[in-house]
Design a protein around this motif. Structure first.
Motif, PDB file in Angstrom:
ATOM      1  N   ASN A  35     -28.037  33.797 -38.354  1.00 19.03           N
ATOM      2  CA  ASN A  35     -26.804  33.028 -38.486  1.00 19.03           C
ATOM      3  C   ASN A  35     -25.638  33.984 -38.262  1.00 19.03           C
ATOM      4  O   ASN A  35     -25.284  34.765 -39.143  1.00 19.03           O
ATOM      5  CB  ASN A  35     -26.715  32.390 -39.864  1.00 19.03           C
ATOM      6  CG  ASN A  35     -25.458  31.584 -40.045  1.00 19.03           C
ATOM      7  OD1 ASN A  35     -24.630  31.481 -39.153  1.00 19.03           O
ATOM      8  ND2 ASN A  35     -25.304  31.007 -41.223  1.00 19.03           N
ATOM      9  N   TYR A  36     -25.056  33.955 -37.069  1.00 25.68           N
ATOM     10  CA  TYR A  36     -23.978  34.898 -36.795  1.00 25.68           C
ATOM     11  C   TYR A  36     -22.732  34.603 -37.609  1.00 25.68           C
ATOM     12  O   TYR A  36     -21.871  35.467 -37.756  1.00 25.68           O
ATOM     13  CB  TYR A  36     -23.684  35.001 -35.299  1.00 25.68           C
ATOM     14  CG  TYR A  36     -22.983  33.831 -34.672  1.00 25.68           C
ATOM     15  CD1 TYR A  36     -21.600  33.780 -34.593  1.00 25.68           C
ATOM     16  CD2 TYR A  36     -23.707  32.783 -34.120  1.00 25.68           C
ATOM     17  CE1 TYR A  36     -20.956  32.734 -33.997  1.00 25.68           C
ATOM     18  CE2 TYR A  36     -23.067  31.723 -33.522  1.00 25.68           C
ATOM     19  CZ  TYR A  36     -21.691  31.706 -33.460  1.00 25.68           C
ATOM     20  OH  TYR A  36     -21.061  30.662 -32.868  1.00 25.68           O
ATOM     21  N   CYS A  37     -22.615  33.407 -38.175  1.00 20.73           N
ATOM     22  CA  CYS A  37     -21.458  33.107 -39.024  1.00 20.73           C
ATOM     23  C   CYS A  37     -21.541  33.869 -40.352  1.00 20.73           C
ATOM     24  O   CYS A  37     -20.534  34.043 -41.029  1.00 20.73           O
ATOM     25  CB  CYS A  37     -21.371  31.606 -39.279  1.00 20.73           C
ATOM     26  SG  CYS A  37     -20.895  30.671 -37.816  1.00 20.73           S
ATOM     27  N   LYS A  45     -12.728  41.028 -37.889  1.00 18.60           N
ATOM     28  CA  LYS A  45     -11.391  40.417 -37.900  1.00 18.60           C
ATOM     29  C   LYS A  45     -11.427  38.947 -38.300  1.00 18.60           C
ATOM     30  O   LYS A  45     -10.424  38.262 -38.206  1.00 18.60           O
ATOM     31  CB  LYS A  45     -10.746  40.549 -36.522  1.00 18.60           C
ATOM     32  CG  LYS A  45     -10.469  41.980 -36.153  1.00 18.60           C
ATOM     33  CD  LYS A  45      -9.788  42.070 -34.827  1.00 18.60           C
ATOM     34  CE  LYS A  45      -9.521  43.522 -34.477  1.00 18.60           C
ATOM     35  NZ  LYS A  45      -8.848  43.663 -33.198  1.00 18.60           N
ATOM     36  N   GLY A  46     -12.567  38.463 -38.716  1.00 21.99           N
ATOM     37  CA  GLY A  46     -12.689  37.061 -39.122  1.00 21.99           C
ATOM     38  C   GLY A  46     -13.734  36.337 -38.308  1.00 21.99           C
ATOM     39  O   GLY A  46     -14.117  36.779 -37.230  1.00 21.99           O
ATOM     40  N   HIS A  47     -14.202  35.244 -38.839  1.00 23.48           N
ATOM     41  CA  HIS A  47     -15.255  34.458 -38.194  1.00 23.48           C
ATOM     42  C   HIS A  47     -14.713  33.681 -36.994  1.00 23.48           C
ATOM     43  O   HIS A  47     -13.541  33.324 -36.964  1.00 23.48           O
ATOM     44  CB  HIS A  47     -15.853  33.467 -39.191  1.00 23.48           C
ATOM     45  CG  HIS A  47     -16.536  34.120 -40.338  1.00 23.48           C
ATOM     46  ND1 HIS A  47     -17.688  34.844 -40.214  1.00 23.48           N
ATOM     47  CD2 HIS A  47     -16.219  34.160 -41.656  1.00 23.48           C
ATOM     48  CE1 HIS A  47     -18.051  35.305 -41.394  1.00 23.48           C
ATOM     49  NE2 HIS A  47     -17.167  34.912 -42.287  1.00 23.48           N
ATOM     50  N   PRO A  48     -15.591  33.373 -36.033  1.00 22.15           N
ATOM     51  CA  PRO A  48     -15.191  32.507 -34.919  1.00 22.15           C
ATOM     52  C   PRO A  48     -14.819  31.113 -35.426  1.00 22.15           C
ATOM     53  O   PRO A  48     -15.203  30.714 -36.529  1.00 22.15           O
ATOM     54  CB  PRO A  48     -16.446  32.434 -34.051  1.00 22.15           C
ATOM     55  CG  PRO A  48     -17.280  33.585 -34.448  1.00 22.15           C
ATOM     56  CD  PRO A  48     -16.953  33.866 -35.876  1.00 22.15           C
ATOM     57  N   GLU A  50     -15.853  28.134 -34.694  1.00 24.76           N
ATOM     58  CA  GLU A  50     -16.936  27.194 -35.001  1.00 24.76           C
ATOM     59  C   GLU A  50     -17.579  27.489 -36.345  1.00 24.76           C
ATOM     60  O   GLU A  50     -18.247  26.628 -36.905  1.00 24.76           O
ATOM     61  CB  GLU A  50     -17.997  27.191 -33.891  1.00 24.76           C
ATOM     62  CG  GLU A  50     -18.748  28.481 -33.722  1.00 24.76           C
ATOM     63  CD  GLU A  50     -18.116  29.440 -32.728  1.00 24.76           C
ATOM     64  OE1 GLU A  50     -18.814  30.339 -32.264  1.00 24.76           O
ATOM     65  OE2 GLU A  50     -16.908  29.291 -32.414  1.00 24.76           O
ATOM     66  N   CYS A  51     -17.384  28.658 -36.885  1.00 23.30           N
ATOM     67  CA  CYS A  51     -17.961  28.996 -38.181  1.00 23.30           C
ATOM     68  C   CYS A  51     -17.165  28.380 -39.331  1.00 23.30           C
ATOM     69  O   CYS A  51     -17.677  28.262 -40.441  1.00 23.30           O
ATOM     70  CB  CYS A  51     -18.042  30.502 -38.358  1.00 23.30           C
ATOM     71  SG  CYS A  51     -19.186  31.291 -37.214  1.00 23.30           S
ATOM     72  N   GLN A  52     -15.936  27.992 -39.100  1.00 25.41           N
ATOM     73  CA  GLN A  52     -15.126  27.403 -40.155  1.00 25.41           C
ATOM     74  C   GLN A  52     -15.745  26.111 -40.665  1.00 25.41           C
ATOM     75  O   GLN A  52     -15.741  25.845 -41.848  1.00 25.41           O
ATOM     76  CB  GLN A  52     -13.701  27.129 -39.651  1.00 25.41           C
ATOM     77  CG  GLN A  52     -12.979  28.370 -39.180  1.00 25.41           C
ATOM     78  CD  GLN A  52     -12.868  29.443 -40.261  1.00 25.41           C
ATOM     79  OE1 GLN A  52     -12.568  29.147 -41.398  1.00 25.41           O
ATOM     80  NE2 GLN A  52     -13.124  30.680 -39.886  1.00 25.41           N
ATOM     81  N   ARG A  53     -16.288  25.297 -39.784  1.00 25.51           N
ATOM     82  CA  ARG A  53     -16.907  24.038 -40.191  1.00 25.51           C
ATOM     83  C   ARG A  53     -18.194  24.259 -40.959  1.00 25.51           C
ATOM     84  O   ARG A  53     -18.539  23.479 -41.816  1.00 25.51           O
ATOM     85  CB  ARG A  53     -17.203  23.164 -38.968  1.00 25.51           C
ATOM     86  CG  ARG A  53     -15.981  22.576 -38.357  1.00 25.51           C
ATOM     87  CD  ARG A  53     -16.398  21.476 -37.405  1.00 25.51           C
ATOM     88  NE  ARG A  53     -15.258  20.721 -36.978  1.00 25.51           N
ATOM     89  CZ  ARG A  53     -14.752  19.707 -37.648  1.00 25.51           C
ATOM     90  NH1 ARG A  53     -15.279  19.323 -38.756  1.00 25.51           N
ATOM     91  NH2 ARG A  53     -13.704  19.065 -37.191  1.00 25.51           N
ATOM     92  N   SER A  54     -18.932  25.325 -40.674  1.00 24.26           N
ATOM     93  CA  SER A  54     -20.229  25.536 -41.310  1.00 24.26           C
ATOM     94  C   SER A  54     -20.103  25.843 -42.789  1.00 24.26           C
ATOM     95  O   SER A  54     -21.077  25.752 -43.514  1.00 24.26           O
ATOM     96  CB  SER A  54     -21.010  26.643 -40.600  1.00 24.26           C
ATOM     97  OG  SER A  54     -20.395  27.896 -40.811  1.00 24.26           O
ATOM     98  N   ARG A  55     -18.915  26.207 -43.268  1.00 17.01           N
ATOM     99  CA  ARG A  55     -18.736  26.462 -44.694  1.00 17.01           C
ATOM    100  C   ARG A  55     -18.921  25.213 -45.531  1.00 17.01           C
ATOM    101  O   ARG A  55     -19.223  25.283 -46.699  1.00 17.01           O
ATOM    102  CB  ARG A  55     -17.337  27.004 -44.957  1.00 17.01           C
ATOM    103  CG  ARG A  55     -17.123  28.385 -44.437  1.00 17.01           C
ATOM    104  CD  ARG A  55     -15.750  28.842 -44.790  1.00 17.01           C
ATOM    105  NE  ARG A  55     -15.472  30.104 -44.127  1.00 17.01           N
ATOM    106  CZ  ARG A  55     -14.308  30.682 -44.126  1.00 17.01           C
ATOM    107  NH1 ARG A  55     -13.298  30.133 -44.760  1.00 17.01           N
ATOM    108  NH2 ARG A  55     -14.137  31.812 -43.499  1.00 17.01           N
ATOM    109  N   PHE A  56     -18.739  24.052 -44.916  1.00 15.20           N
ATOM    110  CA  PHE A  56     -18.800  22.804 -45.663  1.00 15.20           C
ATOM    111  C   PHE A  56     -20.196  22.201 -45.680  1.00 15.20           C
ATOM    112  O   PHE A  56     -20.386  21.142 -46.209  1.00 15.20           O
ATOM    113  CB  PHE A  56     -17.812  21.791 -45.063  1.00 15.20           C
ATOM    114  CG  PHE A  56     -16.400  22.295 -45.106  1.00 15.20           C
ATOM    115  CD1 PHE A  56     -15.733  22.401 -46.308  1.00 15.20           C
ATOM    116  CD2 PHE A  56     -15.757  22.686 -43.958  1.00 15.20           C
ATOM    117  CE1 PHE A  56     -14.433  22.868 -46.362  1.00 15.20           C
ATOM    118  CE2 PHE A  56     -14.464  23.153 -43.998  1.00 15.20           C
ATOM    119  CZ  PHE A  56     -13.801  23.248 -45.200  1.00 15.20           C
ATOM    120  N   LEU A  57     -21.173  22.875 -45.100  1.00 15.08           N
ATOM    121  CA  LEU A  57     -22.541  22.321 -45.046  1.00 15.08           C
ATOM    122  C   LEU A  57     -23.279  22.580 -46.320  1.00 15.08           C
ATOM    123  O   LEU A  57     -23.074  23.491 -47.012  1.00 15.08           O
ATOM    124  CB  LEU A  57     -23.297  22.905 -43.855  1.00 15.08           C
ATOM    125  CG  LEU A  57     -22.695  22.607 -42.506  1.00 15.08           C
ATOM    126  CD1 LEU A  57     -23.509  23.295 -41.430  1.00 15.08           C
ATOM    127  CD2 LEU A  57     -22.629  21.134 -42.244  1.00 15.08           C
TER     128      LEU A  57
END
Length: 57
Positions: A35-37, A45-48, A50-57
């Motif tokens: 999981n690269y996120c 420098k921060g996640h890409p 598309e990784c922002q949405r995966s926090r809510f899973l």
């Protein structure tokens, strides 16, 4: 000749219900190899985006 690009992005805003989230976590636990996120060293420098949405899973 120009290509027509679909503009309907409704699928990007759809969420999962509790059963869908549970199933997704099960799949991630037993089938996801990497999981690269979650790889903080790769993205200092921060996640890409598309990784922002995966926090809510």
């Amino acid at each position: 000749m120009s290509k027509s690009i679909p503009t309907n992005n409704d699928w990007q805003t759809q969420g999962l219900d509790a059963n869908g989230r549970r199933f997704l976590r099960w799949v991630q636990k037993y089938y996801m190899i990497y999981n690269y996120c979650a790889d903080l060293k790769r993205f200092p420098k921060g996640h890409p985006r598309e990784c922002q949405r995966s926090r809510f899973l």
